[in-house]
Design an enzyme around this catalytic site. Structure first.
Site, PDB file in Angstrom:
ATOM      1  N   GLY A 156       0.786  -1.221   0.000  1.00 39.16           N
ATOM      2  CA  GLY A 156       0.000   0.000   0.000  1.00 39.16           C
ATOM      3  C   GLY A 156       0.821   1.276   0.000  1.00 39.16           C
ATOM      4  CB  SER A 157       2.985   2.743  -1.335  1.00 39.76           C
ATOM      5  OG  SER A 157       2.948   1.717  -2.305  1.00 39.76           O
ATOM      6  NE  ARG A 158       0.930  10.828  -2.712  1.00 38.50           N
ATOM      7  CZ  ARG A 158       0.620  11.777  -1.835  1.00 38.50           C
ATOM      8  NH1 ARG A 158      -0.196  11.523  -0.833  1.00 38.50           N
ATOM      9  NH2 ARG A 158       1.134  12.981  -1.967  1.00 38.50           N
TER      10      ARG A 158
END
Length: 218
Positions: A185-187
């Protein structure tokens, strides 16, 4: 194909799955319960495998294009002040990755790596406005002959506990090659010159090495 960053976790997950299958088969004698437990264990293994998948997407790298560095959803396109390296205004394009997206970070453009810095930090949800300044993150700047210096930032999310960054100052970034990995989960934020014509829109689905973010027009 699976990413090398997942090798140990995948091996451990396979071993645990085999052991649990054996234990469930030996000690759970209620047929429906045994079936449910086996399916749950198998589903957990498949979840790990899909997270570390690394589809090969060959491209003809070019100096005048910027491709999506990751798979995900375009959540921000706006002019912002970038305080770490440029210390001026840039056009930011943010791509959010959910846990089901491919989490490989790929070089979005060709050029020389002129800045690479790791920052420890918090684990706010990746779409939080302060995530790019307060979360664990890496900042990389690539100098491209056409676009000039372009920054991308890997940002950890609420579940991410490790960012892997392969970019080192002095390296030549080859568009499309693996640049790192963010676990769970990230960006990724791209910081482009203000004059850049962005070719994606908010809520577009971006595909790493496939979606064209910008093209240089002389």
């Amino acid at each position: 194909m699976f990413h090398k960053e997942g090798a140990k976790i995948i091996l451990g997950s396979v071993i645990v799955t085999v052991v649990l299958f054996f234990l469930i088969d030996q000690f759970v004698h209620v047929e429906w319960l045994r079936t449910v437990l086996l399916l749950v264990v198998l589903l957990l293994l498949l979840t790990v495998l899909q997270f570390f998948r690394n589809p090969k997407r060959l491209i003809h790298d070019e100096l005048d294009t910027i491709l999506a560095p990751v798979d995900g959803k375009v959540v921000v396109i706006e002019e912002v002040y970038e305080p770490e390296y440029f210390k001026d205004k840039r056009l930011m394009v943010s791509i959010f990755m959910s846990p089901i997206n491919v989490h490989v970070t790929r070089y979005a453009l060709n050029g020389d790596v002129i800045y690479s810095q790791y920052h420890p930090g918090k684990y706010l949800v990746a779409w939080h406005p302060k995530a790019s300044e307060e979360n664990e993150r890496t900042t990389i700047v690539i100098d491209n002959p056409n676009f000039g210096p372009v920054m991308y930032r890997q940002i950890a999310g609420a579940l991410a506990k490790r960012i892997v960054n392969y970019a080192k100052v002095g390296d030549y970034a080859k568009q499309g090659q693996d640049a790192g990995f963010i676990k769970f989960g990230s960006r990724v934020d791209l910081y482009l010159p203000l004059s850049t014509e962005v070719l994606v829109k908010l809520n577009d689905k971006a595909v790493g090495n496939r979606t064209l973010i910008a093209k240089y027009n002389n």
